[in-house]
Each structure stands twice: as structure tokens, then as C-alpha cells.
Scaffold this motif. Structure first.
Motif, PDB file in Angstrom:
ATOM      1  N   VAL A 180      49.675   5.994  23.390  1.00  9.60           N
ATOM      2  CA  VAL A 180      50.295   7.021  24.227  1.00  9.60           C
ATOM      3  C   VAL A 180      49.576   7.114  25.574  1.00  9.60           C
ATOM      4  N   GLN A 181      48.270   7.035  25.539  1.00  9.07           N
ATOM      5  CA  GLN A 181      47.507   7.114  26.781  1.00  9.07           C
ATOM      6  C   GLN A 181      47.825   5.947  27.709  1.00  9.07           C
ATOM      7  N   GLN A 182      47.973   4.760  27.132  1.00  6.99           N
ATOM      8  CA  GLN A 182      48.315   3.603  27.964  1.00  6.99           C
ATOM      9  C   GLN A 182      49.725   3.730  28.544  1.00  6.99           C
ATOM     10  N   ALA A 183      50.687   4.156  27.712  1.00  7.87           N
ATOM     11  CA  ALA A 183      52.063   4.298  28.198  1.00  7.87           C
ATOM     12  C   ALA A 183      52.176   5.414  29.234  1.00  7.87           C
ATOM     13  N   ALA A 184      51.349   6.445  29.096  1.00  7.54           N
ATOM     14  CA  ALA A 184      51.396   7.544  30.062  1.00  7.54           C
ATOM     15  C   ALA A 184      50.914   7.100  31.439  1.00  7.54           C
TER      16      ALA A 184
ATOM     17  N   PRO B  84      59.462   5.965  31.633  1.00  9.39           N
ATOM     18  CA  PRO B  84      59.149   7.140  30.811  1.00  9.39           C
ATOM     19  C   PRO B  84      59.500   6.949  29.336  1.00  9.39           C
TER      20      PRO B  84
ATOM     21  N   PHE C 293      54.097   6.292  33.286  1.00  8.80           N
ATOM     22  CA  PHE C 293      55.178   7.149  32.807  1.00  8.80           C
ATOM     23  C   PHE C 293      56.360   7.193  33.780  1.00  8.80           C
TER      24      PHE C 293
ATOM     25  N   ASP D  91      58.950   4.481  27.440  1.00  6.82           N
ATOM     26  CA  ASP D  91      57.830   3.889  26.700  1.00  6.82           C
ATOM     27  C   ASP D  91      56.883   4.970  26.188  1.00  6.82           C
ATOM     28  N   THR D  92      56.651   5.981  27.007  1.00 11.01           N
ATOM     29  CA  THR D  92      55.766   7.072  26.583  1.00 11.01           C
ATOM     30  C   THR D  92      56.384   7.856  25.438  1.00 11.01           C
TER      31      THR D  92
ATOM     32  N   ALA E 295      56.084   5.817  22.335  1.00  9.32           N
ATOM     33  CA  ALA E 295      54.688   5.792  21.870  1.00  9.32           C
ATOM     34  C   ALA E 295      54.315   7.103  21.185  1.00  9.32           C
ATOM     35  N   ILE E 296      54.777   8.221  21.754  1.00  8.48           N
ATOM     36  CA  ILE E 296      54.505   9.519  21.128  1.00  8.48           C
ATOM     37  C   ILE E 296      55.156   9.598  19.756  1.00  8.48           C
TER      38      ILE E 296
END
Length: 427
Positions: free
Chosen positions: A60-64, A71, A67, A73-74, A77-78
Motif C-alpha cells: 500500500v505504501q508503494q502504491a500510494a 489511484p 496515487f 493501484d492503491t 493494494a488496500i
């Protein structure tokens, strides 16, 4: 005519105050009841736990980081982080769908029940004290004393199978009852606050047991320098319920029996009526002829025996190879949370104990499968208590009707109707 009775005048509704239908009243009872608040508190805690899982997940941190470029992708991931964590929690506590047989798949549920067994027993002890208006914070000390008494009988005496287990069980229950009875007696005879007394008794029990574990001839295993007891003898150990491939033992049946007994005491016995009366209003109970002091002592004796059952379960069922001073494993304090979630009712406490047992069993699965810190499960448990302690907050979040607000509205409508009626009479 003699013996005739005058028919009662029909009850007329107060003008301006609307009458509720049966369906509306039922809806209000459900939405304003404690059971729904407890369920929604768990839901809110799981939502907040999901947010924490998402924030701590590396994917999640990488996708953010990109963002605004992608968006979706985030969001994916979440979803993967939170759903993966809670699926792992389910597979670690209820059923493992990846197992190659039903016997292996059902093992997580048996682990949940094993973890829940001492939580339910200790939770019942805390709940019973709550119903008498007392706060039993001494679960740790009561568990330690019960564990020491039951353990000593289990590893030092030579008795036939069955009798040995019963004697060890009784010794543990008596030790827990007497240790809690100290707090009840001090409150009854001197007015000492049970919270202070039980907390201090926790420390006394811990250091007393620690000393006994380091003293040869008491609890320390012969020929060992470690602060640990010998293994329990097979004749005193609780039998397995489902075979050697599972950890679930006879103690689970004992806590079911204890739940039934506590339910009967509180709901069907005169003693339970006295307990509830003292818990509601000690002064009124005293005026009604109830010996409040004896209720404090008797209540804490029973509560201590129930918490002691948790300690007995630990040494005769879960950890039979010998125990140290950490045998309570934090169960004495977790029992307070279980009692609060169960609304101090026997079956509510039983269900809450199973839920927290699932958290404990599934938390290890989350950590192993998804790398989720086990501390997040602890935070979720704490959040459950927080939300249970704030029903107005839960009702506001879920837009539920508030009994306080409805009562104020009814009172305003009644006052308005009375003023209107008084004005009509004056004219």
C-alpha cells in the motif's frame, strides 16, 4: 350492588405525544439494545484495524507513492492487504480452507476454543463481581494462586486417575476463592476499595509465587535451578476431548458448566436476586433486609473460584509440562475486556470469550501468513472496549436512534401538551 367493582377508566394518551406502533417499539428495542452496540463496536474496531493494516502494509505504501497517476493501484493494494489479513484471521481461528482434510481444517476452531476456555472462566468471575457492584481487577493474583495450588497437588501427590484431577481442581478453585475473598472481606468489614485491594493482591501473589518457584521443596522442580515447577502427573491432567492431534481439553466442558451455573445463580436463585439488588443500590438492599456485607464476601468468593478455574485450566489442560510465574499470560486483565464486551451477562461473556479466543488464535495466523504485527490484534481488542464504553458515539456513527434524545423529545412534547391543555382549561 355489593361486591361490584367499578370498571377502570380507559387510559387516554397524552395529547401531542405520538403513540408508537409495535413494530416501531421493537425497532427501538433492537437499535437501542446493548447487544447491537456490542456487535457494532466489534465492527468499528475491525474497520479501524483494517485502516491500520493498510497504513502499515508495504504494498500500500508503494502504491500510494504514485496515487495520483494510478489511484486504482492503491485501492487494489488496500483491498488485498486488508482482505488478506482478515482471511488469514478466519483461517487461523475458524477453518483452514487450504487444509488437505477436514480434520486439519477444523483445527483452528479447536485452537480458538482452547484459547477461549480460560478467558471465559476468568470473564465470568469479573462479570459476577460487576453484577454485585464490585470491580474484580485481581484476576492475575487469583489465577496465580489457583495455578500454584492445583499445580502442587498435580505434581506432588500420588492419587488414582480421576480422583487426582478432582482434588487438584478443587484445590485451585478454593485457592482462587480465598484470594478474592480477602478483597471481599476487607470491603465488607473496613470499607476498603476492592480495586486498590485486588491490584495490590496481584503484586503479592506474583512475588509470592516467584519466591516459591525459586525455593526448593515448594514449587521449584527438584534438581533444577530454573524458576519452574515439575510436570503435572498424568493422573491429574485434563483428558483430551478430540484426540491427541488437538489441544482442546476437558476444561472447555467445565467452563460451559460454569456458564450455566452462573446463569442459574443470577437469573433463577434468591442469591442472584440479592447480588443484583446490592449491585443496583446497596443502601436500598440493606433497607430491604439484605446483608450487604455478606453479599460482598460471598460474591467475591464465587468470583475468585471462577477466575481460579482459569488458572486450573492453564496448569491441568494447556501447560502441563510445568509452569512459571507468567502462567496467567495476561488472561486476568483480558477477562475485564471479555466481561465488558459480554455486558456482564453469563452467555454474553461466553460469546465474548470465544471472540477473543478467535483473535488470539487468528492473530498468529495473520502474523505468519501476512506478516501483520500481532499488536494490531491487541489494538482491535482495546478499541472494542473503547467503543463499548461510548454507546452514544456508536449510535452517532451508525445513525441509530438515541434513547436519551428520544426521551428528551417525549418530555418536550409532554410539557407542550400540558401547557396547551392548561391554556384550554383557563379559557
Amino acid at each position: 350492588m355489593a361486591g361490584a367493582t367499578t370498571p377502570a377508566a380507559p387510559v387516554t394518551p397524552t395529547p401531542g405525544v405520538p403513540e408508537n406502533s409495535k413494530w416501531h417499539d421493537t425497532f427501538l428495542r433492537i437499535t437501542q439494545g446493548n447487544a447491537l452496540i456490542s456487535v457494532l463496536a466489534v465492527v468499528l474496531a475491525l474497520i479501524v484495524g483494517g485502516i491500520m493494516i493498510a497504513f502499515t502494509d508495504e504494498g500500500v505504501q508503494q502504491a500510494a507513492g504514485y496515487f495520483f497517476a494510478r489511484p486504482w493501484d492503491t485501492i487494489v493494494a488496500i483491498w488485498e492487504a486488508v482482505s488478506g489479513a482478515y482471511i488469514a484471521l478466519f483461517r487461523g481461528s475458524i477453518y483452514n480452507f487450504g487444509a488437505d482434510s477436514f480434520a486439519r481444517g477444523i483445527r483452528p476452531l479447536t485452537e480458538t476454543l482452547t484459547f477461549a476456555t480460560p478467558l471465559i472462566a476468568a470473564g465470568l468471575g469479573v462479570s459476577l463481581a460487576f453484577r454485585i457492584g464490585m470491580f474484580n481487577i485481581g484476576g492475575r493474583g487469583q489465577m496465580l494462586m489457583a495455578s500454584a495450588a492445583a499445580g502442587w497437588v498435580a505434581f506432588s501427590l500420588d492419587l488414582p486417575w480421576g480422583i487426582h484431577m478432582i482434588v487438584a481442581l478443587i484445590a485451585g478453585l478454593v485457592a482462587g476463592a480465598l484470594w478474592a475473598g480477602i478483597a471481599g472481606a476487607l470491603k465488607a468489614w473496613t470499607g476498603a476499595h476492592e480495586v486498590i485491594v485486588t491490584i495490590m493482591l496481584n503484586y503479592i501473589a506474583f512475588y509470592l509465587i516467584s519466591w516459591m518457584l525459586r525455593t526448593p521443596g515448594l514449587l521449584q522442580a527438584p534438581g533444577s535451578s530454573n524458576p519452574k515447577t515439575p510436570a503435572m502427573k498424568d493422573t491429574a491432567v485434563f483428558p483430551e476431548l478430540l484426540g491427541p492431534q488437538y489441544n482442546l481439553h476437558f476444561g472447555f466442558l467445565l467452563v460451559i458448566l460454569a456458564t450455566v451455573v452462573v446463569w442459574w445463580i443470577l437469573s433463577r436463585s434468591s442469591l442472584g436476586f440479592k447480588f443484583r439488588a446490592v449491585g443496583e443500590n446497596p443502601k436500598a438492599a440493606r433497607v430491604a433486609g439484605i446483608n450487604v456485607k455478606s453479599m460482598y464476601i460471598i460474591g467475591m468468593l464465587i468470583a475468585g473460584a471462577l477466575v481460579g478455574l482459569a488458572g486450573v485450566n492453564q496448569v491441568l489442560g494447556t501447560i502441563t509440562t510445568g509452569f512459571s510465574a507468567d502462567i496467567d499470560a495476561g488472561i486476568g486483565f483480558d477477562a475485564i475486556t471479555v466481561a465488558l464486551l459480554g455486558r456482564s451477562t453469563p452467555w454474553g461473556t461466553f460469546a465474548a470469550g470465544i471472540l477473543f479466543g478467535a483473535f488470539k488464535a487468528g492473530g498468529f495466523g495473520m502474523q505468519a501468513a501476512e506478516g501483520i504485527p500481532i499488536e494490531i490484534v491487541t489494538v482491535v481488542q482495546a478499541l472494542i472496549v473503547l467503543f463499548i464504553a461510548a454507546p452514544p458515539l456508536v449510535r452517532t456513527i451508525f445513525f441509530l436512534p438515541s434513547p436519551e434524545r428520544d426521551q428528551r423529545r417525549r418530555e418536550k412534547a409532554r410539557q407542550k401538551a400540558l401547557k396547551a391543555e392548561a391554556g384550554t382549561v383557563a379559557k
